[in-house]
Design an enzyme around this catalytic site. Structure first.
Site, mmCIF file in Angstrom:
data_model
loop_
_atom_site.group_PDB
_atom_site.id
_atom_site.type_symbol
_atom_site.label_atom_id
_atom_site.label_comp_id
_atom_site.label_asym_id
_atom_site.label_seq_id
_atom_site.Cartn_x
_atom_site.Cartn_y
_atom_site.Cartn_z
ATOM 1 C CB CYS A 280 -0.165 2.665 -9.699
ATOM 2 S SG CYS A 280 0.200 1.104 -10.517
ATOM 3 C CB CYS B 39 -2.373 1.158 -12.261
ATOM 4 S SG CYS B 39 -1.524 0.206 -11.016
ATOM 5 C CG ASP B 40 -3.836 4.897 -12.722
ATOM 6 O OD1 ASP B 40 -4.637 3.986 -12.991
ATOM 7 O OD2 ASP B 40 -3.680 5.353 -11.575
HETATM 8 P P1 FAD Z 1 -5.425 -4.516 -0.996
HETATM 9 O O1 FAD Z 1 -6.101 -4.232 -2.278
HETATM 10 O O2 FAD Z 1 -4.504 -3.478 -0.438
HETATM 11 O O3 FAD Z 1 -6.564 -4.862 0.066
HETATM 12 C C1 FAD Z 1 -6.304 -5.127 1.394
HETATM 13 C C2 FAD Z 1 -7.602 -5.085 2.165
HETATM 14 O O4 FAD Z 1 -7.384 -5.563 3.476
HETATM 15 C C3 FAD Z 1 -8.218 -3.700 2.335
HETATM 16 O O5 FAD Z 1 -9.579 -3.773 2.064
HETATM 17 C C4 FAD Z 1 -8.031 -3.378 3.795
HETATM 18 O O6 FAD Z 1 -9.055 -2.560 4.302
HETATM 19 C C5 FAD Z 1 -8.101 -4.775 4.396
HETATM 20 N N1 FAD Z 1 -7.440 -4.851 5.686
HETATM 21 C C6 FAD Z 1 -6.225 -4.332 6.020
HETATM 22 N N2 FAD Z 1 -5.966 -4.603 7.318
HETATM 23 C C7 FAD Z 1 -7.034 -5.302 7.798
HETATM 24 C C8 FAD Z 1 -7.359 -5.832 9.080
HETATM 25 N N3 FAD Z 1 -6.530 -5.736 10.109
HETATM 26 N N4 FAD Z 1 -8.558 -6.475 9.238
HETATM 27 C C9 FAD Z 1 -9.396 -6.605 8.177
HETATM 28 N N5 FAD Z 1 -9.137 -6.110 6.944
HETATM 29 C C10 FAD Z 1 -7.971 -5.465 6.760
HETATM 30 N N6 FAD Z 1 -3.379 -2.839 -9.981
HETATM 31 C C11 FAD Z 1 -3.666 -3.335 -11.209
HETATM 32 O O7 FAD Z 1 -3.363 -4.491 -11.469
HETATM 33 N N7 FAD Z 1 -4.305 -2.577 -12.138
HETATM 34 C C12 FAD Z 1 -4.692 -1.290 -11.917
HETATM 35 O O8 FAD Z 1 -5.242 -0.600 -12.781
HETATM 36 C C13 FAD Z 1 -4.429 -0.748 -10.612
HETATM 37 N N8 FAD Z 1 -4.784 0.512 -10.301
HETATM 38 C C14 FAD Z 1 -4.540 0.997 -9.052
HETATM 39 C C15 FAD Z 1 -4.975 2.267 -8.743
HETATM 40 C C16 FAD Z 1 -4.754 2.783 -7.470
HETATM 41 C C17 FAD Z 1 -5.247 4.175 -7.157
HETATM 42 C C18 FAD Z 1 -4.087 1.988 -6.500
HETATM 43 C C19 FAD Z 1 -3.864 2.549 -5.121
HETATM 44 C C20 FAD Z 1 -3.651 0.721 -6.807
HETATM 45 C C21 FAD Z 1 -3.864 0.202 -8.078
HETATM 46 N N9 FAD Z 1 -3.450 -1.076 -8.431
HETATM 47 C C22 FAD Z 1 -3.741 -1.578 -9.671
HETATM 48 C C23 FAD Z 1 -2.719 -1.926 -7.478
HETATM 49 C C24 FAD Z 1 -3.703 -2.933 -6.850
HETATM 50 O O9 FAD Z 1 -4.808 -2.230 -6.370
HETATM 51 C C25 FAD Z 1 -3.027 -3.707 -5.738
HETATM 52 O O10 FAD Z 1 -1.891 -4.366 -6.228
HETATM 53 C C26 FAD Z 1 -3.975 -4.753 -5.158
HETATM 54 O O11 FAD Z 1 -5.202 -4.177 -4.762
HETATM 55 C C27 FAD Z 1 -3.356 -5.447 -3.954
HETATM 56 O O12 FAD Z 1 -4.274 -6.377 -3.497
HETATM 57 P P2 FAD Z 1 -4.213 -7.006 -2.041
HETATM 58 O O13 FAD Z 1 -5.269 -8.047 -2.039
HETATM 59 O O14 FAD Z 1 -2.844 -7.397 -1.701
HETATM 60 O O15 FAD Z 1 -4.578 -5.853 -1.011
#
Ligand code: FAD
Length: 332
Positions: free
Chosen positions: A155, A158-159
């Site tokens: 990303c 992000c980084d």
């Molecule tokens: P996610 O964070 O993907 O979380 C989904 C969760 O659901 C996970 O815990 C997963 O285990 C759980 N899950 C999935 N399926 C199931 C199931 N069937 N039953 C129960 N639980 C389940 N964004 C920023 O804004 N700033 C940053 O600095 C940044 N840095 C990042 C660095 C990295 C390395 C990565 C990979 C991403 C980064 N992002 C950053 C992006 C950000 O992390 C994502 O946009 C955000 O986390 C998405 O949130 P979400 O709630 O949609 O899902």
């Protein structure tokens, strides 16, 4: 310990809830916060530590988050998600450290099963919020695990601004719009950006491709793949590349490697039951989190292939909670 405790509490089976949230990233927790403050007693399944997934979502795999408002000094991704969780619990969200492995959305109440209990009587809910997120695709190169988040990222937004990348040569892998966008963005920070493209042409749109090709701070390496990441043990400083036509192996000294090869939304659970787009993302109505099944809402990266940020995920988590609350009040 909170996760162990939650697993122990999960002995209670076959429960019915007004609203269940599947997923525990910024989207799931923001939905939980709004729904619990609205006294709807939401239940969250936060997933387990397995196959690279963890409760708390993608941010638990990163170090400093510097672009989430309210944390002027930045905050470690894992710490931030602990705070999200604390806030959800504070207002009464019940959290189970379990994965939902099967859902039946064909009639209400919706049925769902927890992993390892698929042959048991299912739990039920009047409404569901799907916030299962997405995962960035990685190449799993030799050395990648050592330098992940120590020079390797998926990303740029992000980084890219982190000190380890400032005024350093950087590489982006990918040939689509994301790669073009990320490479262009990285020229603000790096001394030079190399884009590794597997073939001899880009998949990016014409506008994005032109922007990339005309930027003097970007060099496109055609017919080139990365095959190994090397460094001094603590930071990345070299990429070994291979010419896909001639087979020639070369060293490319870079201090940053950014994957822009796509994401995989976590939609296996609902793929036969909700409308998905051709990339597998949940389709929601415009400006809404309503899915193709009434009473099922989707929030966060699982429905967003454009922004993919913590703050936008939290935003759609809030929308899902408000839409869900309104829907429940009209139907129950
Ligand atoms: P996610 O964070 O993907 O979380 C989904 C969760 O659901 C996970 O815990 C997963 O285990 C759980 N899950 C999935 N399926 C199931 C199931 N069937 N039953 C129960 N639980 C389940 N964004 C920023 O804004 N700033 C940053 O600095 C940044 N840095 C990042 C660095 C990295 C390395 C990565 C990979 C991403 C980064 N992002 C950053 C992006 C950000 O992390 C994502 O946009 C955000 O986390 C998405 O949130 P979400 O709630 O949609 O899902």
């Amino acid at each position: 310990n909170q996760h162990v405790l939650s697993r122990l509490l999960a002995v209670q089976r076959n429960m019915h809830s007004k609203v269940v949230i599947i997923g525990s990233g910024p989207a799931g927790h923001t939905a939980a916060l709004y729904l619990s403050r609205a006294t709807l007693e939401p239940v969250m399944f936060e997933g387990q530590f397995a196959n690279g997934f963890a409760p708390g979502g993608q941010l638990t795999t990163t170090t400093d988050v510097e672009n989430y408002p309210g944390f002027p000094e930045g905050i470690m991704g894992g710490k931030m998600m602990e705070k999200f969780r604390e806030q959800s619990v504070r207002f009464g969200t019940k959290i189970y450290t379990e994965t939902v492995s099967k859902v039946d959305l064909s009639m209400r109440p919706f049925k769902f099963w927890r992993e390892n209990y698929e042959d048991k009587v299912p739990d039920t809910a009047d409404a569901l919020i799907i916030a299962t997120g997405a995962a960035a695709k990685r190449l799993n190169l030799p050395g990648e695990d050592i330098y992940w988040q120590k020079g390797i990222s998926a990303c740029a937004v992000c980084d890219g601004a982190l000190p380890i990348f400032r005024k350093k040569p950087l590489a982006v892998v990918g040939g689509g719009d994301s790669a073009a966008e990320e490479a262009t963005y990285l020229t603000k920070f790096g001394s030079h950006v190399y884009v590794l493209v597997r073939r001899d042409k880009l998949r990016a749109s014409k506008v994005m491709a032109n922007r990339l090709l005309s930027n003097p701070n970007i060099t496109v390496l055609w017919n080139t793949i990365a095959i190994e990441c090397k460094g001094d043990g603590s930071v990345l400083n070299l990429l070994v590349t291979k010419d896909t036509k001639t087979g020639e192996i070369k060293d490319l000294p870079v201090n940053g490697l950014f994957y822009a090869i796509g994401h995989v939304p976590a939609t296996d659970l609902v793929k036969e039951q909700l409308k998905l787009d051709s990339d597998g993302y949940i389709i929601t109505e415009p400006d809404s989190t309503c899915t193709s099944v009434e009473g099922v809402f989707a929030a966060g990266d699982v429905k967003d292939k454009k922004y993919r940020q913590a703050v936008t995920s939290a935003g759609t988590g809030c929308m899902a909670a408000l839409e869900c609350e309104r829907w429940l009040s009209e139907h129950f």
